[in-house]
Motif scaffolding. Structure first.
Motif, mmCIF file in Angstrom:
data_model
loop_
_atom_site.group_PDB
_atom_site.id
_atom_site.type_symbol
_atom_site.label_atom_id
_atom_site.label_comp_id
_atom_site.label_asym_id
_atom_site.label_seq_id
_atom_site.Cartn_x
_atom_site.Cartn_y
_atom_site.Cartn_z
ATOM 1 N N GLU A 1 -5.925 -7.735 31.554
ATOM 2 C CA GLU A 1 -6.534 -8.332 31.220
ATOM 3 C C GLU A 1 -6.809 -8.311 29.521
ATOM 4 O O GLU A 1 -6.556 -9.302 28.827
ATOM 5 C CB GLU A 1 -7.722 -8.816 32.265
ATOM 6 C CG GLU A 1 -7.578 -9.164 32.965
ATOM 7 C CD GLU A 1 -6.889 -11.133 33.467
ATOM 8 O OE1 GLU A 1 -7.163 -11.601 32.682
ATOM 9 O OE2 GLU A 1 -6.476 -11.373 34.428
ATOM 10 N N GLY A 2 -7.638 -7.393 29.167
ATOM 11 C CA GLY A 2 -7.100 -7.032 27.969
ATOM 12 C C GLY A 2 -5.988 -6.245 26.708
ATOM 13 O O GLY A 2 -6.016 -7.189 26.223
ATOM 14 N N PHE A 3 -4.897 -6.419 27.858
ATOM 15 C CA PHE A 3 -3.356 -5.746 27.120
ATOM 16 C C PHE A 3 -2.738 -6.747 27.645
ATOM 17 O O PHE A 3 -1.913 -7.175 26.545
ATOM 18 C CB PHE A 3 -2.990 -4.748 27.115
ATOM 19 C CG PHE A 3 -4.124 -3.697 27.036
ATOM 20 C CD1 PHE A 3 -3.449 -3.212 25.523
ATOM 21 C CD2 PHE A 3 -4.509 -3.018 27.141
ATOM 22 C CE1 PHE A 3 -4.378 -2.113 24.868
ATOM 23 C CE2 PHE A 3 -5.982 -1.751 26.930
ATOM 24 C CZ PHE A 3 -5.435 -1.285 25.782
ATOM 25 N N LYS A 4 -3.051 -8.321 27.591
ATOM 26 C CA LYS A 4 -2.318 -9.236 27.829
ATOM 27 C C LYS A 4 -1.745 -10.095 26.294
ATOM 28 O O LYS A 4 -0.467 -10.043 26.370
ATOM 29 C CB LYS A 4 -2.293 -9.958 28.382
ATOM 30 C CG LYS A 4 -2.765 -10.195 30.589
ATOM 31 C CD LYS A 4 -3.248 -11.476 31.314
ATOM 32 C CE LYS A 4 -2.999 -10.795 32.319
ATOM 33 N NZ LYS A 4 -3.846 -12.267 33.641
ATOM 34 N N ASN A 5 -2.320 -10.108 25.932
ATOM 35 C CA ASN A 5 -1.672 -9.936 24.460
ATOM 36 C C ASN A 5 -1.286 -9.212 23.580
ATOM 37 O O ASN A 5 -0.971 -9.104 22.372
ATOM 38 C CB ASN A 5 -3.029 -11.294 23.870
ATOM 39 C CG ASN A 5 -3.516 -12.643 24.658
ATOM 40 O OD1 ASN A 5 -2.412 -13.017 25.217
ATOM 41 N ND2 ASN A 5 -4.644 -12.321 24.564
ATOM 42 N N CYS A 6 -1.328 -7.776 24.039
ATOM 43 C CA CYS A 6 -0.961 -7.085 23.286
ATOM 44 C C CYS A 6 0.483 -7.039 22.485
ATOM 45 O O CYS A 6 1.903 -6.939 23.807
ATOM 46 C CB CYS A 6 -1.202 -5.581 24.386
ATOM 47 S SG CYS A 6 0.039 -4.844 22.457
ATOM 48 N N LYS A 7 1.021 -7.239 22.057
ATOM 49 C CA LYS A 7 2.795 -7.373 20.917
ATOM 50 C C LYS A 7 3.380 -5.849 21.667
ATOM 51 O O LYS A 7 4.596 -6.093 21.949
ATOM 52 C CB LYS A 7 2.625 -8.162 19.765
ATOM 53 C CG LYS A 7 2.230 -9.143 19.178
ATOM 54 C CD LYS A 7 2.354 -9.754 18.039
ATOM 55 C CE LYS A 7 1.012 -11.291 17.909
ATOM 56 N NZ LYS A 7 1.663 -11.430 16.814
ATOM 57 N N ALA A 8 2.615 -5.324 20.899
ATOM 58 C CA ALA A 8 3.566 -3.480 21.174
ATOM 59 C C ALA A 8 3.430 -3.570 22.363
ATOM 60 O O ALA A 8 5.267 -3.228 22.886
ATOM 61 C CB ALA A 8 2.496 -2.356 20.746
ATOM 62 N N LEU A 9 2.848 -3.673 23.708
ATOM 63 C CA LEU A 9 3.917 -3.616 24.975
ATOM 64 C C LEU A 9 4.023 -5.049 25.321
ATOM 65 O O LEU A 9 5.303 -4.118 26.187
ATOM 66 C CB LEU A 9 2.025 -3.679 25.496
ATOM 67 C CG LEU A 9 1.226 -2.619 25.912
ATOM 68 C CD1 LEU A 9 0.100 -3.414 26.784
ATOM 69 C CD2 LEU A 9 1.992 -1.486 26.222
ATOM 70 N N TRP A 10 4.014 -5.684 25.265
ATOM 71 C CA TRP A 10 5.114 -7.223 25.944
ATOM 72 C C TRP A 10 6.042 -7.567 25.262
ATOM 73 O O TRP A 10 6.884 -8.427 25.332
ATOM 74 C CB TRP A 10 3.711 -8.400 26.833
ATOM 75 C CG TRP A 10 3.032 -7.596 26.747
ATOM 76 C CD1 TRP A 10 1.630 -7.695 27.177
ATOM 77 C CD2 TRP A 10 3.052 -6.785 28.395
ATOM 78 N NE1 TRP A 10 1.152 -6.973 28.258
ATOM 79 C CE2 TRP A 10 1.796 -6.374 28.909
ATOM 80 C CE3 TRP A 10 3.876 -6.681 29.267
ATOM 81 C CZ2 TRP A 10 1.885 -6.431 30.290
ATOM 82 C CZ3 TRP A 10 4.074 -5.617 30.639
ATOM 83 C CH2 TRP A 10 2.548 -5.826 30.854
ATOM 84 N N GLN A 11 5.925 -7.663 23.547
ATOM 85 C CA GLN A 11 6.840 -8.093 22.649
ATOM 86 C C GLN A 11 6.426 -10.067 23.124
ATOM 87 O O GLN A 11 7.648 -10.273 22.766
ATOM 88 C CB GLN A 11 8.485 -7.704 22.847
ATOM 89 C CG GLN A 11 9.062 -6.267 23.091
ATOM 90 C CD GLN A 11 8.439 -5.884 21.694
ATOM 91 O OE1 GLN A 11 8.369 -6.321 20.786
ATOM 92 N NE2 GLN A 11 7.080 -4.627 21.665
ATOM 93 N N GLY A 12 5.537 -10.127 22.887
ATOM 94 C CA GLY A 12 5.677 -11.541 23.736
ATOM 95 C C GLY A 12 4.951 -12.092 24.413
ATOM 96 O O GLY A 12 3.824 -11.572 24.698
ATOM 97 N N SER A 13 5.288 -13.151 25.420
ATOM 98 C CA SER A 13 4.380 -13.561 26.385
ATOM 99 C C SER A 13 4.869 -12.043 27.723
ATOM 100 O O SER A 13 5.663 -11.569 27.761
ATOM 101 C CB SER A 13 4.903 -14.974 26.526
ATOM 102 O OG SER A 13 6.418 -14.854 27.238
ATOM 103 N N LEU A 14 3.526 -12.538 28.756
ATOM 104 C CA LEU A 14 3.922 -11.628 29.943
ATOM 105 C C LEU A 14 5.774 -11.858 30.075
ATOM 106 O O LEU A 14 6.243 -13.106 30.794
ATOM 107 C CB LEU A 14 3.250 -12.089 30.517
ATOM 108 C CG LEU A 14 1.527 -11.102 30.269
ATOM 109 C CD1 LEU A 14 0.681 -11.352 31.676
ATOM 110 C CD2 LEU A 14 1.621 -10.001 29.948
ATOM 111 N N PRO A 15 5.951 -10.591 30.820
ATOM 112 C CA PRO A 15 8.147 -11.252 31.361
ATOM 113 C C PRO A 15 7.276 -11.057 32.427
ATOM 114 O O PRO A 15 6.819 -10.953 33.703
ATOM 115 C CB PRO A 15 8.388 -9.567 30.570
ATOM 116 C CG PRO A 15 7.304 -8.716 31.025
ATOM 117 C CD PRO A 15 6.136 -9.586 30.832
#
Length: 924
Positions: A671-685
């Motif tokens: 939940e906390g990292f859902k908006n992290c661009k470094a991880l997901w490069q935008g929306s959740l895949p």
């Protein structure tokens, strides 16, 4: 102004001997009982350079309304025939100009009425204060402005436009209302104005026969501005007090419901954020006030301007009759304020000018002996008035009552204590902020006398009263401030972490400590309003939370200690772990950096000094936002363990192999990292994007990531492994790639608001259009909106904040290392390392992305997918996900919550907030 659960504070200061009273001991003493070297633990780490970003600056109340006044006056001059007002430099010209515009149905510039409204609102606010709107000239000016409003409001208005001019250097200048950043983007002209401020009709004021000029009037606006400044301080302090009252209420409610004591953390941090925003606002207001009025550079000078207008006139008369040189009003105010400050200081302070200030002033303006004697008498009167206004315990004697009776008999006026700022409940009366200023000025003498290599001990016991846990009034806390808080603050600012290390984010996370450090480093400098306000906020917190102070202290210390106990446990586990490379990475430096913050809570500094509500909240906020979030973000993914876990968890969820909330710790992170661009490069895949986005997050380019994704798709559909082996294609594209680091601002909007001061997308959800219209020009409104938005986001993020990122980093890393062993990939990865001279985690990422994520991305039945085309990965069974899910559940079920959660977070949804209404605050 702010919102949510809170707690409160109190106000204390130090005094030394006092003027006009016998000395009963020193304010504080140098001490060798505490070895300064014991006040700092561990080596000072390299914190690096962190540069806060200010995305949006707001003009303060002074620059706004003063600029609006100048613009309105200039507009009225520029838009009527010059012959009508030529030579008229007085306020009367506005009457002529308004009448002419009315007779000609003049089309108004759209911003004129906004400027006029702001002028009237601010001056009316002062007029309604206890100071009655100043002298006759200012009262007449307000009457004229109101008349102009009634005449101009019915005139037509031109379309809104911005005129663009080109200056010589080619730069484009936009002629617009500089106040617009504070105005609501939607203009609510249909909202009814306050009829007290803006009547529909008034009689035309009779022009004054000998009115003061506009320039003289604006030059003497210092008293109006002083009133507005103090009203702003009072309203900000009221909100701080309100935050702490709500905190006490919520502590009791949570206790009655059987909740964990650590749920208090949300309330405590909310109150601290509100106090910090207020301190920052006061810093800005003070700087702009001094820019507007260069003679109001100290609290005493501002107080002299406010409460000594008769003495100002008297000194002006004496200098005019008995002096050879002209003396400006501003210079007289500076003299009276400096004279007042002589009483605020210790008589023994080397920089106290009590014996020379009158002679220096009279010499400068060549005042004769008779005039000098008169001014000397006025100086003595100021000294007596000051002592009577804010007496401290050493001065409370029979002679004080005699002095009061004498002064009342001579002046015919009452001289009760704490009477200078009536109607200001939170910085006046018993809570007078100028009492705080005086105590700080008194204590500065003790700081100056204490050698830099010594620690400062307490004052003589009982010198400033009794020490009490339940103060009934602010002055009951003088002993606490002077004998406990200030000596310990001096020691930590000289010998502790605040003195020895330059902590990043200090201005954003600990403006209180910044003010204290400046005070300790410059004891001979006049105490600033910002410093006094900061200390006053501490004392307000102590006062408001008195009934729950022991609880707040105990819980705050427990949470603080829990965090570092978890970090120490993590380091112990790492030292015993052979399979992880985490202890060989840069993460260890970051862990050491965070661990150094434990120096904020060393027992040597005393509970009352470092664990009162505001200091406790400051320590925990610093630990949370800088230590856990900013420092922790550099640790939690140091071996790509967070990336790997989040992609695995997300892949299992979107394939319905696992349900959200099955593994609480992973769900907190998810939940906390859902908006992290470094991880997901935008929306959740979605399915079909896992492999591609994973490799992009790993530093691979888009083209190569698509190639890797297509290769994974072919493998998942039964295609053969490359003839070069399972690592071949990955090696081709992965060498030299660098992962984009995780920025705390991507996972926490509260961090972005507080640490980067980015309020660019703040929305006011809690004020009505009418409230916004009335208050949007005030500093308090800006603080309220920014605070409410920040606390709303913090409320939503609190579960993530409760996770110890450093401890969690270890457990995530150990899971990745463990599945390597469970799936028996050890030998395969060791061979990869030896052959390619790369870290085994690089090899793991290739297998993980191309085979595990590939199956979750492209297989028709991922749960039962058989990895028959890669037998080297499935020695025990061709299917992996049944065993992998079982191990994941088992592993994290065995991670004790007390090892990774440093406090218990409440569910989001607390709706308490503060609204600014007119010049007051209303809590819901």
């Amino acid at each position: 102004m702010a919102k949510k659960k809170q707690a409160r504070k109190s106000n204390k200061k130090k005094g030394g001997g006092g003027n006009g009273a016998k000395s009963r001991g020193t304010v504080a003493s140098s001490s060798t009982a505490t070895d300064p070297s014991a006040l700092l633990k561990g080596g000072i780490p390299d914190f690096g350079s962190i540069h806060p970003i200010t995305k949006r600056n707001y003009s303060s109340i002074y620059s706004c309304y003063k600029s609006a006044t100048h613009r309105f006056l200039q507009y009225m001059r520029d838009n009527v025939p010059k012959k009508l007002i030529d030579g008229d430099t007085s306020v009367n010209f506005l009457l002529t100009a308004a009448d002419w515009m009315s007779s000609q149905s003049h089309v108004l510039d759209p911003y004129v009425m906004r400027d006029l409204k702001l002028c009237i609102r601010m001056r009316n606010r002062v007029a309604k204060s206890m100071f009655g709107g100043g002298d006759a000239g200012h009262k007449y000016f307000l009457q004229v402005l109101v008349y102009c409003w009634t005449v101009l409001r019915i005139l037509p208005t031109a379309e809104k436009k911005i005129e663009v001019d080109t200056v010589e250097d080619g730069e484009i200048v936009v002629d617009e209302n500089r106040f617009t950043p504070l105005l609501n983007e939607e203009e609510e002209e249909d909202v009814e104005d306050d009829t007290d401020c803006f009547p529909l009709k008034v009689s035309r004021p009779e022009p004054k026969a000998n009115p003061v000029t506009i320039d003289e009037l604006l030059a003497s606006d210092d008293r109006n501005d002083a009133v507005l400044f103090l009203l702003s301080l009072d309203e900000l302090m009221e909100v701080i007090a309100g935050q702490y009252r709500v905190m006490v209420r919520n502590i009791r409610n949570d206790r009655s419901r059987g909740y964990s004591a650590t749920t208090m953390m949300s309330n405590l941090m909310d109150a601290t954020i509100m106090a910090n925003f207020s301190i920052q606002a006061v810093q800005k207001m003070e700087m702009e006030l001094q820019t507007q009025h260069e003679h109001l550079t100290t609290p005493c000078r501002l107080l002299a301007c406010l409460v000594l207008p008769e003495l100002t006139a008297e000194v002006s008369k004496v200098v005019g009759e008995r002096g050879a040189k002209q003396c400006d009003r501003s210079e007289i105010i500076a003299f009276l304020g400096d004279s007042m400050e002589c009483t605020f200081l210790n008589p023994s302070d080397a920089w106290n000018r009590k014996d020379s200030i009158v002679d220096d002033f009279c010499r400068k303006y060549e005042v004769d002996n008779t005039g000098s004697a008169q001014i000397e008498q006025l100086f003595v009167g100021i000294r007596h008035m000051t002592i009577l206004e804010i007496p401290i315990k050493p001065e409370v004697t029979t002679s004080l009552n005699q002095m009061r009776a004498t002064l009342e008999r001579e002046t015919g006026k009452s001289h009760k204590s704490h009477s200078w700022l009536p109607q200001m409940e939170f910085v006046g009366g018993d809570r007078s902020i100028h009492r705080t200023v005086r105590l700080l000025q008194l204590f500065a003498g003790a700081i100056d006398k204490c050698a830099l290599d010594k620690t400062l001990g307490p004052a003589h016991k009982g010198m400033f009263g009794k020490l009490t846990d339940r103060p009934g009034k602010f002055s009951d806390m003088d002993e606490l401030l002077m004998s406990h808080l200030l000596p310990n603050w001096v020691n930590i600012c000289r010998h502790g972490i605040l003195g020895k290390a330059k902590l990043p984010r200090s201005n954003e996370l600990s403006p209180l400590y910044v003010q204290l450090k400046s005070f300790v480093d410059n004891p001979r400098r006049s105490v600033s309003w910002s410093c006094a306000f900061s200390v006053h906020a501490v004392m307000t917190g102590i006062f408001e939370v008195a009934a729950e102070q022991k609880h707040v202290t105990a819980v705050s210390k427990m949470v603080f200690d829990t965090y570092f106990a978890q970090v120490r446990n993590t380091l112990r586990l790492l030292n015993n772990e052979k399979s992880s490379n985490m202890k060989k990475s840069q993460a260890m430096h970051n862990i050491a950096m965070v661990s150094f913050l434990e120096n904020l809570g060393l027992p040597a500094f005393g509970e009352s000094a470092m664990w009162n509500p505001l200091c406790a909240g400051t320590n925990l906020s610093f630990l949370d936002f800088f230590g856990n979030l900013e420092g922790g973000c550099a640790v939690i993914d140091c071996q790509a363990q967070l990336r790997i876990m989040m992609y695995l968890y997300h892949g299992l969820i979107i394939n319905d192999i696992m349900q959200e909330d099955e593994v609480p710790l992973l769900q907190f992170l998810y939940e906390g990292f859902k908006n992290c661009k470094a991880l997901w490069q935008g929306s959740l895949p979605s399915r079909g994007e896992l492999v591609k986005k994973f490799w992009i997050s790993f530093g691979m380019g888009l083209k190569e990531s698509k190639q890797m994704s297509e290769s994974a798709r072919l493998l998942a559909r039964g295609g053969p492994v490359s003839s070069g082996g399972v690592f071949a294609e990955g090696l081709q594209h992965c060498r030299g790639r660098t992962m984009k680091p995780i920025e705390p601002s991507e996972i926490s909007t509260a961090f972005r608001r507080i640490c980067e001061r980015d309020f660019s997308d703040v929305v006011d959800k809690y004020h009505t259009p009418e409230q916004r219209k009335r208050s949007s020009h005030t500093e308090q409104y800006v603080v309220a909106v920014n605070s409410n938005d920040t606390l709303d986001h913090l409320d939503e993020e609190m579960k993530l904040h409760s996770v110890n990122f450093i401890s969690t980093a270890y457990h995530l890393e150990q899971f990745v290392c463990s599945i390597t062993r469970v799936l028996q990939w050890d030998k395969l990865l060791d061979d990869f390392k030896q052959k390619n001279k790369l870290d085994t985690r690089q090899g793991f990422a290739i297998i993980f992305a191309q085979h595990l994520l590939g199956a979750l991305d492209f297989a028709q039945d991922p749960l039962n997918y058989e990895f028959r085309n890669a037998p080297m990965l499935t020695r025990e069974a061709p299917t992996l996900f049944h065993g992998l899910c079982g191990f994941l559940d088992m592993y994290f079920s065995r991670v004790p919550p007390e090892n990774v959660l440093w406090f218990e977070a409440m569910e989001a949804g607390d709706d308490s907030k503060i609204e600014m209404i007119g010049s007051g605050a209303k809590r819901r």
